[in-house]
Design a protein around this motif. Sequence first.
Motif, PDB file in Angstrom:
ATOM      1  N   LEU A  35       4.670 -21.450  58.772  1.00  9.50           N
ATOM      2  CA  LEU A  35       4.750 -22.300  59.952  1.00  9.50           C
ATOM      3  C   LEU A  35       4.885 -21.342  61.128  1.00  9.50           C
ATOM      4  O   LEU A  35       5.890 -20.628  61.243  1.00  9.50           O
ATOM      5  CB  LEU A  35       5.953 -23.242  59.859  1.00  9.50           C
ATOM      6  N   VAL A  36       3.870 -21.295  61.966  1.00  8.92           N
ATOM      7  CA  VAL A  36       3.777 -20.299  63.040  1.00  8.92           C
ATOM      8  C   VAL A  36       3.932 -20.994  64.385  1.00  8.92           C
ATOM      9  O   VAL A  36       3.241 -21.984  64.666  1.00  8.92           O
ATOM     10  CB  VAL A  36       2.419 -19.548  62.969  1.00  8.92           C
ATOM     11  N   ASP A  37       4.823 -20.456  65.222  1.00  5.94           N
ATOM     12  CA  ASP A  37       5.063 -21.093  66.522  1.00  5.94           C
ATOM     13  C   ASP A  37       4.039 -20.632  67.565  1.00  5.94           C
ATOM     14  O   ASP A  37       3.158 -19.823  67.282  1.00  5.94           O
ATOM     15  CB  ASP A  37       6.501 -20.862  66.998  1.00  5.94           C
ATOM     16  N   ALA A  38       4.138 -21.149  68.780  1.00  4.30           N
ATOM     17  CA  ALA A  38       3.178 -20.873  69.850  1.00  4.30           C
ATOM     18  C   ALA A  38       3.118 -19.398  70.229  1.00  4.30           C
ATOM     19  O   ALA A  38       2.105 -18.927  70.745  1.00  4.30           O
ATOM     20  CB  ALA A  38       3.504 -21.715  71.082  1.00  4.30           C
ATOM     21  N   SER A  39       4.181 -18.634  69.959  1.00 10.62           N
ATOM     22  CA  SER A  39       4.187 -17.200  70.293  1.00 10.62           C
ATOM     23  C   SER A  39       3.663 -16.360  69.124  1.00 10.62           C
ATOM     24  O   SER A  39       3.791 -15.141  69.135  1.00 10.62           O
ATOM     25  CB  SER A  39       5.601 -16.745  70.668  1.00 10.62           C
ATOM     26  N   ASP A  40       3.074 -17.008  68.111  1.00 14.15           N
ATOM     27  CA  ASP A  40       2.523 -16.362  66.917  1.00 14.15           C
ATOM     28  C   ASP A  40       3.590 -15.760  66.004  1.00 14.15           C
ATOM     29  O   ASP A  40       3.307 -14.901  65.183  1.00 14.15           O
ATOM     30  CB  ASP A  40       1.464 -15.302  67.269  1.00 14.15           C
ATOM     31  N   ALA A  41       4.827 -16.219  66.136  1.00 17.67           N
ATOM     32  CA  ALA A  41       5.903 -15.765  65.246  1.00 17.67           C
ATOM     33  C   ALA A  41       6.039 -16.746  64.084  1.00 17.67           C
ATOM     34  O   ALA A  41       6.029 -17.959  64.285  1.00 17.67           O
ATOM     35  CB  ALA A  41       7.217 -15.664  66.008  1.00 17.67           C
ATOM     36  N   SER A  42       6.164 -16.214  62.884  1.00 20.53           N
ATOM     37  CA  SER A  42       6.374 -17.050  61.710  1.00 20.53           C
ATOM     38  C   SER A  42       7.798 -17.586  61.727  1.00 20.53           C
ATOM     39  O   SER A  42       8.758 -16.828  61.783  1.00 20.53           O
ATOM     40  CB  SER A  42       6.138 -16.235  60.438  1.00 20.53           C
ATOM     41  N   ARG A  43       7.933 -18.909  61.711  1.00 21.18           N
ATOM     42  CA  ARG A  43       9.254 -19.543  61.709  1.00 21.18           C
ATOM     43  C   ARG A  43       9.733 -19.837  60.299  1.00 21.18           C
ATOM     44  O   ARG A  43      10.913 -19.998  60.057  1.00 21.18           O
ATOM     45  CB  ARG A  43       9.224 -20.839  62.524  1.00 21.18           C
TER      46      ARG A  43
END
Length: 190
Positions: A87-95
Motif C-alpha cells: 500500500l503506497v502513499d502519495a509520496s511513493d512511500a510504502s505504508r
Amino acid sequence: MRVPARRLPSWVWVSGLTAAALVAVTFLAVKADKGPQPTASASPKPSASATAKPSTGPDESKPVAVPDGSGTGRRIVYSLDQRRVWLVDASDASRRSFKVWPGTVNPAPGSYTVGTRREDGTGSDGVEIENIVFFTVSSGTNIAFSNAVDGSSPPPAASGVPTGGIRMRAADGDAVWKFGTAGTKVAVVD
C-alpha cells in the motif's frame, strides 16, 4: 466463648474451581485463536495451485522495497512473482506490505483501478469472505483482494474451478479495504 468457624460445603468449592477452570480455558482458547497461525513458505513463482502460504519468517519484519516499474503516487501494488502487496502513499512511500495467497487466475501485469467493493460475500471456493476490493476481470473471472472471515487460507484449487481472489490475513484485508477506495490505482507487476 469462642464461636467455631463455619465451613463451606464441598459443592461450593467444586463449583467455584470448575467455574474458574472454564474461565481460564476460554481465555486461553481466545488468546490462542488470535495468535500466530502456522504457515509454509511461499514458492517463488505463482502456480495454478492456491496452496502457497505467506511466510512469517524473519524476512517479514524487514521492509521490502516497492517493485520498480509499479508507477508513482498513491496505489496498491501487487507482485505476481513475490506474492506480495504494497500500500503506497502519495509520496511513493510504502505504508504496508504483506504476503498474499493468489487465486488460480492471475491478472496480467498492468495498471488497473479499484471499481466495485463489497463488505462481504462468498468466494468461488465457497468460503465466506470480507473486505472485497475488485479491480479487474481475467479470463471471465473477477479478480479482487479479500480475506476469509474465519482467517483461513484458500484450500488447494479444485479441478477446473477458477478462483480470482487474492487472499490475505484479516488485518491486511482490513487495511486494503480502508486504503483501496473506488478509483484507487492498482499496479500489477511480475
